[in-house]
Scaffold this active site. Sequence first.
Site, short mmCIF file in Angstrom:
data_model
loop_
_atom_site.label_atom_id
_atom_site.label_comp_id
_atom_site.label_asym_id
_atom_site.label_seq_id
_atom_site.Cartn_x
_atom_site.Cartn_y
_atom_site.Cartn_z
N ASP A 262 6.96 61.20 -28.80
CA ASP A 262 6.31 62.31 -29.65
C ASP A 262 6.14 62.16 -31.13
OD1 ASP A 262 3.83 63.74 -31.25
OD2 ASP A 262 1.89 61.98 -30.05
N THR B 170 -8.86 53.27 -28.27
CA THR B 170 -8.11 51.85 -29.61
C THR B 170 -7.61 51.65 -30.08
OG1 THR B 170 -9.38 53.23 -31.05
CG2 THR B 170 -11.12 52.11 -29.35
N ASP C 246 4.57 66.19 -31.64
CA ASP C 246 4.50 67.41 -30.50
C ASP C 246 6.18 68.16 -30.60
OD1 ASP C 246 2.40 67.21 -29.16
OD2 ASP C 246 3.42 65.78 -27.62
N ARG D 35 -4.69 59.05 -34.09
CA ARG D 35 -4.92 57.59 -33.42
C ARG D 35 -5.68 57.81 -32.29
NH1 ARG D 35 0.29 54.46 -31.30
NH2 ARG D 35 0.86 56.05 -30.32
#
Length: 209
Positions: A200, A108, A203, A104
């Site tokens: 995340d 944006t 992660d 991602r």
Amino acid sequence: MSKVFVCDHPLIQHKLTYIRDKNTTTKDFRELVDEVATLMAYEITRDIPLESVEVETPVQKAESKIISGRMLGLIPILRAGLGMVDGILKLLPAAKVGHVGLYRDPDTLQPVEYYVKLPTDVQERELIVIDPMLATGGSANAAIDLLKKRNCTQIKLMCLIAAPEGIRAVQEAHPDVDIYVAAVDEYLNDHGYIVPGLGDAGDRLFGTK
């Protein structure tokens, strides 16, 4: 409109609590995601058709049921989707695995494709697209788009946690794709993270920041 199935089994919800906990270690996080993926695989395969066969028990012949030759494919979205694959394969060891690499863009929030490798017979299989987080829906929609461009028609989406915004985005873009999640959370924050979420997933699975 596609359906949303919340896998609310007590074991899934119990383990999801520890997955959310910021103090859960990388090792434990990885094991818990693996276990929840196995439990969710049980739910997502509930409607697989069966056929009758005859077997010889130690007592006599019996008519029993087996899965009706349905070929399955697992399509994890890299990299976080990898954390769920082994758990699903425990129940579906004959499934083939393809990979879709998307990240991602932080500015944006749009998905960028960088890798695609699929089974040669992917069009003949019932596919499960796998990503722990359904946030904006961009990555899931991009993965489903590229599968449909390759003439795949039987697709489901499996995620640990979804935001309402992501669910709506997938339903609008792909009303034929049912969505299986362990929880639907409150909303997306300004950074595109699910709240309360779990951080995340990539992660936390791989110990990176």
